[in-house]
Design a protein around this motif. Structure first.
Motif, short mmCIF file in Angstrom:
data_model
loop_
_atom_site.label_atom_id
_atom_site.label_comp_id
_atom_site.label_asym_id
_atom_site.label_seq_id
_atom_site.Cartn_x
_atom_site.Cartn_y
_atom_site.Cartn_z
N LYS A 1 0.83 -1.21 0.00
CA LYS A 1 0.00 0.00 0.00
C LYS A 1 0.86 1.26 0.00
CE LYS A 1 -3.89 -2.15 2.47
NZ LYS A 1 -4.75 -2.09 3.69
N ARG A 2 0.39 2.29 -0.68
CA ARG A 2 1.05 3.58 -0.77
C ARG A 2 2.50 3.46 -1.22
NH1 ARG A 2 -2.45 3.66 3.52
NH2 ARG A 2 -0.86 2.77 4.91
N GLY A 3 2.76 2.49 -2.11
CA GLY A 3 4.10 2.34 -2.67
C GLY A 3 5.11 1.70 -1.75
N ALA A 4 4.67 1.15 -0.60
CA ALA A 4 5.59 0.51 0.34
C ALA A 4 6.16 -0.78 -0.25
CB ALA A 4 4.87 0.20 1.65
N VAL A 5 7.29 -1.23 0.28
CA VAL A 5 7.84 -2.53 -0.07
C VAL A 5 7.40 -3.51 1.01
CG1 VAL A 5 9.92 -3.90 -0.42
CG2 VAL A 5 9.81 -1.56 -1.30
N GLU A 6 6.55 -4.45 0.63
CA GLU A 6 5.98 -5.41 1.58
C GLU A 6 6.75 -6.71 1.51
OE1 GLU A 6 1.54 -5.62 2.15
OE2 GLU A 6 1.90 -7.66 1.39
N VAL A 7 7.38 -7.09 2.61
CA VAL A 7 8.21 -8.29 2.69
C VAL A 7 7.49 -9.34 3.53
CG1 VAL A 7 10.43 -9.25 3.40
CG2 VAL A 7 10.32 -6.92 2.50
N THR A 8 7.40 -10.55 2.99
CA THR A 8 6.80 -11.67 3.73
C THR A 8 7.87 -12.69 4.08
OG1 THR A 8 4.66 -11.40 2.62
CG2 THR A 8 5.11 -13.54 3.64
N ALA A 9 7.97 -13.01 5.35
CA ALA A 9 8.90 -14.04 5.83
C ALA A 9 8.11 -15.27 6.23
CB ALA A 9 9.71 -13.52 7.01
N ASP A 10 8.50 -16.42 5.72
CA ASP A 10 7.86 -17.70 6.05
C ASP A 10 8.99 -18.64 6.46
OD1 ASP A 10 6.59 -20.13 6.23
OD2 ASP A 10 5.55 -19.98 4.32
N VAL A 11 9.16 -18.86 7.76
CA VAL A 11 10.33 -19.57 8.27
C VAL A 11 9.92 -20.59 9.33
CG1 VAL A 11 12.60 -19.32 9.36
CG2 VAL A 11 11.73 -17.48 7.90
N THR A 12 10.52 -21.77 9.25
CA THR A 12 10.33 -22.81 10.27
C THR A 12 11.60 -22.90 11.11
OG1 THR A 12 8.82 -24.07 8.87
CG2 THR A 12 9.86 -25.24 10.71
N PHE A 13 11.44 -22.86 12.44
CA PHE A 13 12.53 -22.97 13.40
C PHE A 13 12.40 -24.30 14.14
CE2 PHE A 13 11.45 -18.54 12.81
CZ PHE A 13 12.66 -17.86 12.76
N VAL A 14 13.50 -25.00 14.34
CA VAL A 14 13.48 -26.25 15.09
C VAL A 14 14.42 -26.10 16.28
CG1 VAL A 14 13.83 -28.74 15.03
CG2 VAL A 14 13.04 -27.55 12.98
N TYR A 15 13.82 -26.11 17.49
CA TYR A 15 14.56 -25.88 18.73
C TYR A 15 14.70 -27.20 19.49
CZ TYR A 15 12.93 -21.07 17.83
OH TYR A 15 12.65 -19.85 17.26
N PRO A 16 15.91 -27.76 19.63
CA PRO A 16 16.08 -28.95 20.46
C PRO A 16 16.27 -28.51 21.91
CG PRO A 16 18.14 -28.42 19.36
CD PRO A 16 17.16 -27.37 18.94
N VAL A 17 15.46 -29.02 22.80
CA VAL A 17 15.52 -28.61 24.20
C VAL A 17 15.53 -29.84 25.10
CG1 VAL A 17 14.50 -26.32 23.93
CG2 VAL A 17 13.00 -28.30 24.16
N THR A 18 16.03 -29.62 26.30
CA THR A 18 16.09 -30.68 27.31
C THR A 18 15.69 -30.06 28.64
OG1 THR A 18 17.50 -32.47 28.15
CG2 THR A 18 18.50 -30.29 27.97
N PRO A 19 15.20 -30.85 29.61
CA PRO A 19 14.82 -30.26 30.89
C PRO A 19 15.96 -29.48 31.53
CG PRO A 19 14.00 -32.50 30.72
CD PRO A 19 14.88 -32.29 29.53
N ALA A 20 15.65 -28.33 32.09
CA ALA A 20 16.68 -27.46 32.66
C ALA A 20 17.49 -28.17 33.74
CB ALA A 20 16.03 -26.20 33.23
N ALA A 21 16.84 -29.01 34.52
CA ALA A 21 17.53 -29.71 35.60
C ALA A 21 17.59 -31.21 35.32
CB ALA A 21 16.82 -29.46 36.93
#
Length: 364
Positions: free
Chosen positions: A242-262
């Protein structure tokens, strides 16, 4: 090539082939002259020399090729195996190619291997994905809207910076205020600034004010990342808005490996992969038409789908289901493959959507 042939090649390289042509002696030339006079046919001694030279050259070429092949095998046997479809048949190479457009299908199946502290991504397509920001593809820039090509390139780079700051920054992942990401947001966009104020201060966020809609966060006393690597896969696209703006679309998958803190730090430690797919639409506005600040953008929409991030009410943090099957839907219609990027993310719930809610993952 056998050992005997190889040794013969080395000897001939130094001394010359045993059957190579030699200059005839005076006596040999005299004998040749008499034979020619008797038969009336030329017997020239050079008649077959070119063929002999070709055979000798062939030996040198064969030996050179064999030598090069031996060196390649010695230095990089894995690559040679991949050339002939060994190992995983080239599957890893195909999956690690940058994503420049929406895939046509989900990634292929992987061996059913349990993730460990040493190999937190094994048994999943993410094992072949790039690390961190490297997995987010940025397209070639060209003049669009009010921006020339150089300005579009900067807008794309800053758009990726936002996704990195919102989804990969180590402080933000530990639950700290995502200051780097916020610095890229237009401070004059009132609805977004109000969302940030409430989302990052409330201890009981609502689905509309959940900070997870924009930022990835884990409660440090409940979960910790395994290692320093988060796998990503996705891309940026852009168009004139709109109004001459540059519209950027990001489509990203993140994979977080986690383990219990304790939890256990040994070989029996539990590792869960929280998988988050984000779609964020950003508008880089023309300051002559929209009130904005230099190097900041306005948010058009933001949405997410998540797996193994918690199925209870919003807490402002991902809650990996350690030691439990989690309270996931058993409805077949809500079973999803979190690695399948061939389908669009669900944004049917509007500007701030929690995607498919608590669907059951077909693999994690």
């Amino acid at each position: 090539m056998s050992d005997e042939e190889w040794e013969r090649f080395l000897r001939e390289s130094v001394a010359g082939a045993a059957d190579a042509p030699v200059e005839p002696s005076a006596r040999a030339r005299e004998v040749e002259r008499r034979l020619r006079e008797q038969s009336g046919q030329p017997v020239g001694w050079r008649t077959y020399a070119p063929a002999r030279r070709r055979r000798r050259t062939g030996w040198y070429l064969t030996g050179l090729i064999a030598a090069v092949a031996l060196v390649v095998v010695a230095l990089s046997p894995q690559k040679v195996v991949g050339w002939f479809g060994g190992d995983d048949g080239g599957h890893a190479e195909a999956q690690s190619a940058p994503e420049s457009e929406r895939p046509q299908q989900a990634p292929g199946p992987e061996p059913a291997l349990r993730p460990t502290l040493a190999e937190p991504f094994r048994g999943s397509p993410a094992a072949h994905w790039a690390d961190g920001a490297a997995g987010i593809t940025v397209p070639k820039a060209k003049a669009t809207g009010w921006m020339d090509a150089a300005q579009v390139e900067r807008a794309l780079r800053r758009s990726r910076d936002f996704m990195v700051a919102a989804g990969l920054d180590s402080g933000a992942l530990r639950g700290e205020r995502p200051t780097k990401a916020i610095a890229l947001l237009n401070p004059y966009q009132k609805d977004v600034q109000e969302y940030l104020r409430v989302a990052l201060s409330s201890k009981a966020p609502t689905p509309e004010t959940d900070p997870l809609l924009l930022f990835s966060r884990f409660r440090p006393e409940q979960a910790r990342l395994v290692g320093d690597v988060v796998k990503t896969r996705g891309r940026l696209t852009y168009r004139e808005g709109k109004r001459g703006a540059v519209e950027v679309t990001a489509d990203v998958t993140f994979v977080y490996p986690v383990t219990p803190a304790a939890g256990d730090s040994g070989g029996n430690a539990e590792v869960v992969r929280t998988i988050v797919r984000r779609k964020v639409v950003m508008s880089w506005d023309d300051p002559a038409k929209v009130i904005t600040r230099a190097n900041t953008m306005s948010l058009v929409s933001y949405a997410l789908d998540m797996t193994n991030g918690g199925c209870s009410g919003p807490t402002g943090y991902f809650v990996p289901p350690f030691g439990t099957a989690d309270d996931q839907s058993t409805d077949a219609a809500h079973r999803i493959d979190p690695y399948d990027r061939s389908k669009p993310i669900d944004t049917s719930n509007g500007t701030t959507s929690a995607g498919n809610g608590c669907a059951t993952a077909t693999r994690s």
